[in-house]
Design an enzyme around this catalytic site. Structure first.
Site, PDB file in Angstrom:
ATOM      1  N   ASP A  60     -65.239  10.552  -7.951  1.00 32.71           N
ATOM      2  CA  ASP A  60     -63.745  11.279  -7.485  1.00 32.71           C
ATOM      3  C   ASP A  60     -63.663  10.890  -5.914  1.00 32.71           C
ATOM      4  O   ASP A  60     -64.463  10.363  -5.326  1.00 32.71           O
ATOM      5  CB  ASP A  60     -64.330  12.740  -7.354  1.00 32.71           C
ATOM      6  CG  ASP A  60     -62.890  13.573  -7.671  1.00 32.71           C
ATOM      7  OD1 ASP A  60     -61.810  13.155  -7.670  1.00 32.71           O
ATOM      8  OD2 ASP A  60     -63.095  14.637  -8.232  1.00 32.71           O
ATOM      9  N   ASN A 104     -57.673  13.371 -18.463  1.00 33.11           N
ATOM     10  CA  ASN A 104     -56.901  12.460 -17.456  1.00 33.11           C
ATOM     11  C   ASN A 104     -55.625  11.847 -18.162  1.00 33.11           C
ATOM     12  O   ASN A 104     -54.860  11.583 -17.238  1.00 33.11           O
ATOM     13  CB  ASN A 104     -57.588  11.172 -16.796  1.00 33.11           C
ATOM     14  CG  ASN A 104     -58.829  11.511 -16.007  1.00 33.11           C
ATOM     15  OD1 ASN A 104     -59.954  10.839 -16.013  1.00 33.11           O
ATOM     16  ND2 ASN A 104     -58.610  12.380 -15.155  1.00 33.11           N
TER      17      ASN A 104
HETATM   18  C1  IPE Z   1     -60.747   9.156  -9.524  1.00 28.14           C
HETATM   19  O1  IPE Z   1     -60.589   9.833  -8.349  1.00 28.14           O
HETATM   20  C2  IPE Z   1     -60.817   9.700 -10.875  1.00 28.14           C
HETATM   21  C3  IPE Z   1     -60.617   8.680 -11.912  1.00 28.14           C
HETATM   22  C4  IPE Z   1     -61.026   7.492 -12.124  1.00 28.14           C
HETATM   23  C5  IPE Z   1     -59.639   9.043 -13.220  1.00 28.14           C
HETATM   24  P1  IPE Z   1     -58.963  10.631  -8.385  1.00 28.14           P
HETATM   25  O2  IPE Z   1     -58.172   9.766  -8.858  1.00 28.14           O
HETATM   26  O3  IPE Z   1     -59.531  11.862  -9.166  1.00 28.14           O
HETATM   27  O4  IPE Z   1     -59.090  11.097  -6.887  1.00 28.14           O
HETATM   28  P2  IPE Z   1     -58.512  12.248  -6.072  1.00 28.14           P
HETATM   29  O5  IPE Z   1     -59.217  13.625  -6.615  1.00 28.14           O
HETATM   30  O6  IPE Z   1     -56.990  12.411  -6.428  1.00 28.14           O
HETATM   31  O7  IPE Z   1     -58.787  12.082  -4.576  1.00 28.14           O
HETATM   32 MG    MG Z   2     -59.991  13.627  -8.548  1.00 23.35          MG
END
Ligand code: IPE
Ligand code: MG
Length: 224
Positions: free
Chosen positions: A2, A50
């Site tokens: 994340d 997602n």
């Molecule tokens: C990566 O981080 C998650 C995936 C690979 C889908 P995020 O895209 O969720 O990062 P934040 O939460 O917006 O910072």
């Molecule tokens: Mg995230």
């Protein structure tokens, strides 16, 4: 993994910029695991939830996965890494499924370590899919036990994770390896995933090493 979006936003870029940096972090961490003797690394690349992200971001992510798999497969194979992909296949493009099959088949006999890429993965979906397999096989109620479900997970031979690292300061499970994480140790790191590096990994493993795991028991009673 994340924090890609936040990392990109801090730099005035779209989320996809952060996802690209996130791939570089995976490479560093995978190398770190190899050096430190960690045999299995699971990365949560894309969840079943997602898909609700903006279409452009989903498309950029899918392109990135495809491109990365294509680009990195030779090196992974040379390093003896076995690549497995966990998740629901049917919602992925046929092009992506071909890449996945190719990567898994080519590296299937490698014994240097496992990289488990959780792609269109959901812990609940995995349990549902395991139960569906049991029903398709005509299992009776009495035949349904924990071992029967474990044997029908996406990659049944993977050990349960010892340590789950959640980055970017979030303290949620977010549908990751629900069945397998019953007794996993959890660690929340404040580091945004694109900044995650070998020192973070070493710190996480040191923290893990200092913990006493009881698996619900009272092991201290046995020794007095
Ligand atoms: C990566 O981080 C998650 C995936 C690979 C889908 P995020 O895209 O969720 O990062 P934040 O939460 O917006 O910072
Ligand atoms: Mg995230």
């Amino acid at each position: 993994m994340d924090g890609n979006g936040r990392w990109a936003r801090q730099r005035g870029h779209p989320a996809s910029f952060g996802h690209r940096a996130g791939v570089r972090a995976i490479k560093r961490v995978l190398q770190g695991c190899e050096d430190l003797g960690v045999k299995v690394l699971s990365v949560y690349a894309f969840s079943t939830e997602n898909w609700t992200r903006p279409r452009a971001e989903v498309r950029a992510l899918m392109r990135l996965f495809h491109e990365t798999m294509q680009r990195e497969i030779d090196e992974m194979h040379r390093r003896g890494v076995r690549i497995v992909v966990s998740g629901r296949r049917d919602e992925l493009s046929s092009k992506m499924r071909e890449r996945i099959d190719e990567a898994m088949e080519r590296t299937a006999r490698n014994t240097g370590g496992v990289l488990n890429v959780c792609l269109n993965y959901g812990g609940r979906a995995e349990i549902v899919d395991a139960v569906r397999k049991l029903i398709e096989e005509g299992a009776s109620a009495g035949e349904v036990d924990e071992a029967a479900i474990t044997a029908r997970l996406y990659v049944p031979d993977l050990p349960e994770p010892d340590l789950i690292i959640r980055t970017a300061g979030e303290s949620r499970v977010s549908n990751f390896l629900l069945w397998q994480s019953a007794y996993s140790e959890m660690l929340v790191s404040e580091t945004l995933w694109p900044d995650f590096d070998v020192p973070d990994l070493k710190a996480a493993i040191a923290d893990f090493g200092a913990r006493v795991r009881k698996f619900g028991g009272r092991p201290e009673a046995a020794t007095g």
